[in-house]
Write a protein that holds these residues in place. Structure first.
Motif, PDB file in Angstrom:
ATOM      1  N   LEU A  15      27.614  18.461 -28.515  1.00 34.27           N
ATOM      2  CA  LEU A  15      26.527  18.457 -27.543  1.00 34.27           C
ATOM      3  C   LEU A  15      26.900  19.273 -26.316  1.00 34.27           C
ATOM      4  N   GLN A  19      25.088  22.569 -24.774  1.00 35.70           N
ATOM      5  CA  GLN A  19      24.652  22.634 -23.386  1.00 35.70           C
ATOM      6  C   GLN A  19      25.244  23.860 -22.690  1.00 35.70           C
ATOM      7  N   HIS A 135      17.277  19.608 -24.059  1.00 35.04           N
ATOM      8  CA  HIS A 135      18.378  19.001 -23.318  1.00 35.04           C
ATOM      9  C   HIS A 135      17.917  18.284 -22.038  1.00 35.04           C
ATOM     10  N   ASP A 138      19.340  14.729 -21.657  1.00 35.76           N
ATOM     11  CA  ASP A 138      20.730  14.473 -22.038  1.00 35.76           C
ATOM     12  C   ASP A 138      21.476  13.629 -21.004  1.00 35.76           C
ATOM     13  N   MET A 142      21.800  17.799 -16.851  1.00 34.40           N
ATOM     14  CA  MET A 142      20.777  18.606 -17.512  1.00 34.40           C
ATOM     15  C   MET A 142      19.381  18.280 -16.995  1.00 34.40           C
TER      16      MET A 142
END
Length: 206
Positions: A15, A19, A135, A138, A142
């Motif tokens: 993840l 990002q 995102h 998240d 973010m």
């Protein structure tokens, strides 16, 4: 249990990599657009376009900070979000100062340049918003990035409407009005980012 923790760690790492990849792209887009839009804003003598360019510059710093914060703890991300909220607030105050200057030194902006470059910026920021969409929930880091990107799209649309207003009225008032409304949008966004950061920081501190 150990296998489960290892799997969770791999998912978190993946993840963070996603990002980081997205943030690098939107950082590059906003850096280029700042140079393009600030040149157009100065040439057109448009407060709204200059406000838009200032927004891009703020985003460059915001995305750079967000990229750095990807691998930090939730509490550290909240601290970074506090700083990003402060940058948005500073941008709003800079816009208000610019409007004050234009009221003292009035000039009718070039609506053709305003319209063309606001549409160009809309395409660029629409791309950023699309990339950041998945995102947006998240974490606090973010979420603050998403907030900035959404503001960008709203700002581009507003500048395009300002260009139409300048064309219809042959005056600078639509340009100044839109710049003022964008300053209010920045103030609202700063409040949202700072509130979210405070909530996250307190929950992690507890």
């Amino acid at each position: 249990m150990a296998g489960c923790c290892e799997h969770d760690g791999e998912e978190l790492s993946a993840l963070r990599e996603r990002q980081s990849g997205v943030l690098k792209i939107v950082l590059g887009i906003n850096a280029v657009m700042f140079v393009v839009i600030v040149g157009a804003g100065l040439y057109a003598s448009s407060s709204a376009l200059l406000t838009d360019s200032l927004d891009n510059l703020g985003d460059v710093f915001t995305y750079a900070l967000s990229l750095w914060a990807v691998h930090l703890s939730a509490r550290a991300k909240a601290k970074v979000a506090f700083f990003k909220g402060g940058l948005i607030l500073l941008a709003a105050l800079a816009v208000l100062a610019q409007i004050g200057y234009k009221l003292v030194h009035p000039a009718v902006p070039l609506f053709e340049i305003m319209g063309l470059f606001s549409l160009l910026a809309l395409v660029a920021n629409g791309t950023c918003l699309t990339l950041l969409w998945r995102h947006r929930g998240d974490d606090v880091n973010m979420r603050s990035v998403w907030e900035c990107s959404r503001n960008d799209v709203a700002a581009n649309l507003a500048v395009f409407l300002a260009a139409a207003g300048v064309w219809l009225t042959d005056s600078a008032w639509p340009d100044l009005l839109v710049a003022f409304l964008l300053a209010l949008l920045f103030l609202r966004s700063a409040a949202r980012v700072l509130t979210s950061a405070r909530t996250t920081y307190r929950s992690e501190a507890g």
